[in-house]
Write a protein that holds these residues in place. Structure first.
Motif, PDB file in Angstrom:
ATOM      1  N   MET A   1       0.887  -1.110   0.012  1.00  0.00           N
ATOM      2  CA  MET A   1       0.147  -0.105  -0.132  1.00  0.00           C
ATOM      3  C   MET A   1       0.949   1.073   0.046  1.00  0.00           C
ATOM      4  O   MET A   1       1.736   1.237   0.649  1.00  0.00           O
ATOM      5  CB  MET A   1      -0.724   0.045   1.267  1.00  0.00           C
ATOM      6  N   LYS A  18     -11.330   8.740  -3.694  1.00  0.00           N
ATOM      7  CA  LYS A  18     -10.611   7.723  -2.674  1.00  0.00           C
ATOM      8  C   LYS A  18     -11.077   6.427  -2.665  1.00  0.00           C
ATOM      9  O   LYS A  18     -10.226   5.430  -2.839  1.00  0.00           O
ATOM     10  CB  LYS A  18     -11.628   8.200  -1.357  1.00  0.00           C
ATOM     11  N   GLU A  22      -7.838   3.917  -3.613  1.00  0.00           N
ATOM     12  CA  GLU A  22      -7.677   2.576  -2.566  1.00  0.00           C
ATOM     13  C   GLU A  22      -7.989   1.312  -3.387  1.00  0.00           C
ATOM     14  O   GLU A  22      -7.215   0.235  -3.107  1.00  0.00           O
ATOM     15  CB  GLU A  22      -9.035   2.524  -1.625  1.00  0.00           C
ATOM     16  N   TYR A  26      -3.698   2.470  -2.995  1.00  0.00           N
ATOM     17  CA  TYR A  26      -3.274   3.645  -2.073  1.00  0.00           C
ATOM     18  C   TYR A  26      -3.926   3.728  -0.833  1.00  0.00           C
ATOM     19  O   TYR A  26      -5.318   3.330  -0.742  1.00  0.00           O
ATOM     20  CB  TYR A  26      -3.443   5.136  -2.930  1.00  0.00           C
ATOM     21  N   GLN A  27      -3.267   4.224   0.029  1.00  0.00           N
ATOM     22  CA  GLN A  27      -3.990   4.259   1.591  1.00  0.00           C
ATOM     23  C   GLN A  27      -4.330   5.917   1.696  1.00  0.00           C
ATOM     24  O   GLN A  27      -3.358   6.276   2.829  1.00  0.00           O
ATOM     25  CB  GLN A  27      -3.348   3.731   2.871  1.00  0.00           C
TER      26      GLN A  27
END
Length: 321
Positions: A1, A18, A22, A26-27
């Protein structure tokens, strides 16, 4: 991540954006407070930063400065989100040392592409160690050349080595060895952050070798604290059996069964600023001579080559029990 810090208004990252980030590994973590965002960078640096121009007044530039000076994770890609009218007149990019920009509102697909591009560019240009995320050999050479160019200003170029690491790795396994490598990297960074932040540098040569640079007058205190902190946590990475024995059994380079002392650190410190050294290779040679001597000593030690001495002829013994 990939951890992304989003610093700005709540509208900066849409719910759709978002979800897309994700889904692509990605975080995202959002922060609407400059103080909180700077604290996050200093305590647990992200992999990337998206910051809104004009974030809480001067908060955007404060955050960018914090990222630029981050020792724990160098070369974090920074994207600046701005309005289209912010481009006329063009921003002063010296005042905003970012890697890219994106015009608001941030379209999810475009934001993803910008983030991927920033990471790819950073991988091409910089040489961060993949495990510790500290700068690698090219950056280390650049940092040494920088201090050599500052005649009359004394810096300590310090080479750190984990003693008996290869047999430890063979006995405990690569995963445990990686934990030790990360532990030492964090100790070095945290001590320098606390005691010698100004003009300092921390790099990872590779494996169990590191380099850090601090002002000459800070070297002794930094070395002592690094060795002290290492000795405080070392036993967490050793078995009760080996701790009780004060040694462990492993194989030497000739594959012979040998008893090795427990893990320790050796630090060789070379002082610049008096014109004795003109090239980074000369620094490395002097450090190699010092390290050859200090590694023969029992336990964790450091040696500082003083300006009025030849290589290690009158070193400071900084042994830490």
């Amino acid at each position: 991540m990939h951890r992304l810090l989003v610093a700005g208004s709540s509208e900066l990252l849409s719910p759709e954006g978002k979800v897309l980030l994700e889904a692509r590994g990605y975080q995202p973590k959002s922060s609407a407070s400059p103080q909180e965002a700077v604290a996050l960078v200093l305590e647990d640096p992200p992999d990337l930063l998206l910051v809104e121009k004009g974030f809480a007044g001067d908060g955007d530039r404060q955050l960018i400065r914090a990222v630029s000076s981050c020792l724990q994770k160098a070369n974090i890609p920074v994207l600046l989100a701005l309005n289209e009218n912010d481009l006329e007149p063009e921003p002063d990019w010296q005042d905003y040392p970012v890697d890219d920009f994106i015009v608001k509102p941030c379209k999810p697909a475009l934001l993803l592409a910008r983030l991927e591009l920033a990471q790819a560019r950073m991988a091409r240009v910089f040489d961060n160690n993949p495990l510790s995320r500290l700068p690698g050999n090219t950056s280390i050479l650049r940092a040494i050349r920088k201090v050599l160019a500052q005649e009359g200003v004394g810096f300590a170029v310090c080479y750190v080595d984990i003693d008996n690491f290869k047999p430890y790795n063979d006995r405990y396994g690569f995963s445990r060895g990686d934990e030790v490598i990360l532990m030492v990297a964090r100790i070095i960074v945290n001590v320098i952050e606390e005691l010698a932040r100004e003009d300092s540098f921390v790099g990872h040569v590779g494996g169990d070798d590191y380099v850090f640079i601090v002002h000459e007058e800070k070297a002794e205190a930094v070395c002592r604290r690094i060795l002290h902190n290492f000795n405080m946590v070392r036993n967490l990475f050793l078995s009760a059996e080996d701790i009780a024995a004060g040694e462990f059994v492993g194989r030497d380079r000739q594959e012979r069964e040998t008893r090795f002392p427990l893990l320790s650190l050796s630090i060789a410190v070379v002082i610049t600023g008096d014109g004795r050294y003109r090239h980074s290779g000369e620094i490395a040679t002097a450090a190699s001579q010092l390290k050859h001597y200090v590694k023969k000593l029992e336990g964790s030690n450091f040696l500082i080559e003083r300006r009025d001495s030849c290589a290690a002829s009158r070193p400071l013994d900084g042994r830490e029990e």
